[in-house]
Design a protein around this motif. Structure first.
Motif, PDB file in Angstrom:
ATOM      1  N   GLY A 110      13.472  16.108  -6.642  1.00  0.00           N
ATOM      2  CA  GLY A 110      13.508  16.449  -5.432  1.00  0.00           C
ATOM      3  C   GLY A 110      13.348  15.098  -5.115  1.00  0.00           C
ATOM      4  N   SER A 111      13.141  15.087  -3.711  1.00  0.00           N
ATOM      5  CA  SER A 111      12.907  13.485  -3.464  1.00  0.00           C
ATOM      6  C   SER A 111      10.819  13.486  -2.583  1.00  0.00           C
ATOM      7  CB  SER A 111      13.553  12.943  -1.464  1.00  0.00           C
ATOM      8  OG  SER A 111      13.452  14.159  -0.741  1.00  0.00           O
ATOM      9  N   VAL A 112      10.808  12.547  -1.999  1.00  0.00           N
ATOM     10  CA  VAL A 112       9.415  12.474  -1.140  1.00  0.00           C
ATOM     11  C   VAL A 112       9.565  13.326  -0.711  1.00  0.00           C
ATOM     12  CG1 VAL A 112       9.157   9.913  -2.932  1.00  0.00           C
ATOM     13  CG2 VAL A 112       9.888   9.971   0.110  1.00  0.00           C
ATOM     14  N   PHE A 113      10.190  13.608   0.004  1.00  0.00           N
ATOM     15  CA  PHE A 113       9.587  14.411   1.622  1.00  0.00           C
ATOM     16  C   PHE A 113       8.646  15.888   0.841  1.00  0.00           C
ATOM     17  CE2 PHE A 113      13.529  12.783   1.975  1.00  0.00           C
ATOM     18  CZ  PHE A 113      13.499  11.781   3.722  1.00  0.00           C
ATOM     19  N   TYR A 114       9.108  16.125  -0.461  1.00  0.00           N
ATOM     20  CA  TYR A 114       8.112  16.896  -1.165  1.00  0.00           C
ATOM     21  C   TYR A 114       6.876  16.796  -0.905  1.00  0.00           C
ATOM     22  CZ  TYR A 114       6.176  20.204  -4.598  1.00  0.00           C
ATOM     23  OH  TYR A 114       5.244  21.112  -4.811  1.00  0.00           O
ATOM     24  N   PHE A 115       5.986  15.376  -1.069  1.00  0.00           N
ATOM     25  CA  PHE A 115       4.804  15.185  -1.174  1.00  0.00           C
ATOM     26  C   PHE A 115       4.175  15.238  -0.235  1.00  0.00           C
ATOM     27  CE2 PHE A 115       6.552  12.593  -4.598  1.00  0.00           C
ATOM     28  CZ  PHE A 115       5.469  12.738  -5.227  1.00  0.00           C
ATOM     29  N   ALA A 116       5.017  15.020   1.681  1.00  0.00           N
ATOM     30  CA  ALA A 116       4.975  15.413   2.908  1.00  0.00           C
ATOM     31  C   ALA A 116       4.759  16.717   3.099  1.00  0.00           C
ATOM     32  CB  ALA A 116       6.102  14.814   4.144  1.00  0.00           C
ATOM     33  N   GLU A 117       5.445  17.696   2.617  1.00  0.00           N
ATOM     34  CA  GLU A 117       5.909  18.912   2.836  1.00  0.00           C
ATOM     35  C   GLU A 117       4.670  19.739   2.108  1.00  0.00           C
ATOM     36  OE1 GLU A 117       7.686  21.952   1.047  1.00  0.00           O
ATOM     37  OE2 GLU A 117       9.214  21.205   1.808  1.00  0.00           O
ATOM     38  N   LYS A 118       4.251  18.814   1.369  1.00  0.00           N
ATOM     39  CA  LYS A 118       3.360  19.762   0.184  1.00  0.00           C
ATOM     40  C   LYS A 118       1.214  19.538   0.849  1.00  0.00           C
ATOM     41  CE  LYS A 118       0.885  19.563  -4.523  1.00  0.00           C
ATOM     42  NZ  LYS A 118       0.826  21.308  -4.988  1.00  0.00           N
ATOM     43  N   TRP A 119       1.455  17.107   0.887  1.00  0.00           N
ATOM     44  CA  TRP A 119      -0.133  17.279   1.160  1.00  0.00           C
ATOM     45  C   TRP A 119      -0.417  17.058   2.904  1.00  0.00           C
ATOM     46  CZ3 TRP A 119       1.077  14.757  -3.243  1.00  0.00           C
ATOM     47  CH2 TRP A 119       1.010  15.066  -4.130  1.00  0.00           C
ATOM     48  N   GLY A 128       0.714  -1.008   0.207  1.00  0.00           N
ATOM     49  CA  GLY A 128      -0.344   0.141  -0.152  1.00  0.00           C
ATOM     50  C   GLY A 128       1.106   1.634   0.265  1.00  0.00           C
ATOM     51  N   LEU A 129       1.702   1.426   0.409  1.00  0.00           N
ATOM     52  CA  LEU A 129       2.533   2.712   0.991  1.00  0.00           C
ATOM     53  C   LEU A 129       3.322   2.764   0.016  1.00  0.00           C
ATOM     54  CD1 LEU A 129       4.124   2.443   4.186  1.00  0.00           C
ATOM     55  CD2 LEU A 129       2.878   3.901   3.847  1.00  0.00           C
ATOM     56  N   MET A 130       3.596   1.685  -0.812  1.00  0.00           N
ATOM     57  CA  MET A 130       5.037   1.810  -1.965  1.00  0.00           C
ATOM     58  C   MET A 130       3.228   1.926  -3.072  1.00  0.00           C
ATOM     59  SD  MET A 130       7.247  -1.538  -2.072  1.00  0.00           S
ATOM     60  CE  MET A 130       7.215  -1.230  -3.924  1.00  0.00           C
ATOM     61  N   HIS A 131       3.073   2.192  -3.506  1.00  0.00           N
ATOM     62  CA  HIS A 131       1.398   1.722  -4.227  1.00  0.00           C
ATOM     63  C   HIS A 131       1.359   3.384  -4.417  1.00  0.00           C
ATOM     64  CE1 HIS A 131      -1.703   1.205  -7.504  1.00  0.00           C
ATOM     65  NE2 HIS A 131      -2.050   1.942  -6.701  1.00  0.00           N
ATOM     66  N   ILE A 132       0.921   4.369  -3.266  1.00  0.00           N
ATOM     67  CA  ILE A 132       0.688   5.420  -2.766  1.00  0.00           C
ATOM     68  C   ILE A 132       1.249   6.464  -3.103  1.00  0.00           C
ATOM     69  CG2 ILE A 132       0.131   7.256  -0.888  1.00  0.00           C
ATOM     70  CD1 ILE A 132      -1.259   5.056   0.008  1.00  0.00           C
ATOM     71  N   VAL A 133       3.310   6.170  -2.752  1.00  0.00           N
ATOM     72  CA  VAL A 133       4.537   6.850  -2.872  1.00  0.00           C
ATOM     73  C   VAL A 133       4.242   7.280  -4.873  1.00  0.00           C
ATOM     74  CG1 VAL A 133       6.578   6.790  -3.815  1.00  0.00           C
ATOM     75  CG2 VAL A 133       5.759   6.376  -1.380  1.00  0.00           C
ATOM     76  N   ALA A 134       4.243   5.888  -5.078  1.00  0.00           N
ATOM     77  CA  ALA A 134       3.921   5.431  -6.594  1.00  0.00           C
ATOM     78  C   ALA A 134       3.139   6.420  -7.449  1.00  0.00           C
ATOM     79  CB  ALA A 134       4.471   4.256  -7.415  1.00  0.00           C
ATOM     80  N   GLU A 135       1.739   6.059  -7.141  1.00  0.00           N
ATOM     81  CA  GLU A 135       0.886   7.083  -7.638  1.00  0.00           C
ATOM     82  C   GLU A 135       1.123   8.164  -7.489  1.00  0.00           C
ATOM     83  OE1 GLU A 135      -1.988   7.071  -9.157  1.00  0.00           O
ATOM     84  OE2 GLU A 135      -1.738   4.637  -9.250  1.00  0.00           O
TER      85      GLU A 135
END
Length: 95
Positions: free
Chosen positions: A66-75, A50-57
């Motif tokens: 950049g990195s996936v930390f941007y997603f945590a910052e944005k959402w 589930g986590l890998m699918h969410i990050v891939a989406e």
């Protein structure tokens, strides 16, 4: 795996394993070790998938430089993205 990362993983692993062994004592006595292993394995597979699918989406929907930390910052919150990135950076200092 040097220094701080190893210590953090040992600490987290010790805490998790202690809690799991204390909590599954009666279930282990009734059901046996194979059923407990299958439950833990299936739960880990479902959560990890589930986590890998969410990050891939998110990466395919909004490609960023950049990195996936941007997603945590944005959402979620800017502080979460900053703190996650800072902790990752601090763990890399020990390499």
């Amino acid at each position: 795996m040097p220094g701080l990362q190893r210590q953090m993983l040992i600490t987290i692993g010790g805490s998790v394993v202690t809690g799991l062994f204390a909590g599954i004592g009666s279930a282990l006595a009734r059901a046996g070790p194979l059923s407990i292993f299958l439950v833990f394995a299936s739960f880990a597979i479902l959560i990890q998938y589930g986590l890998m699918h969410i990050v891939a989406e998110m990466c395919s929907w909004l490609p960023i430089r950049g990195s996936v930390f941007y997603f945590a910052e944005k959402w979620v919150d800017g502080a979460l993205g900053f703190s996650a990135g800072y902790m990752y950076w601090a763990s890399l200092l020990n390499h």
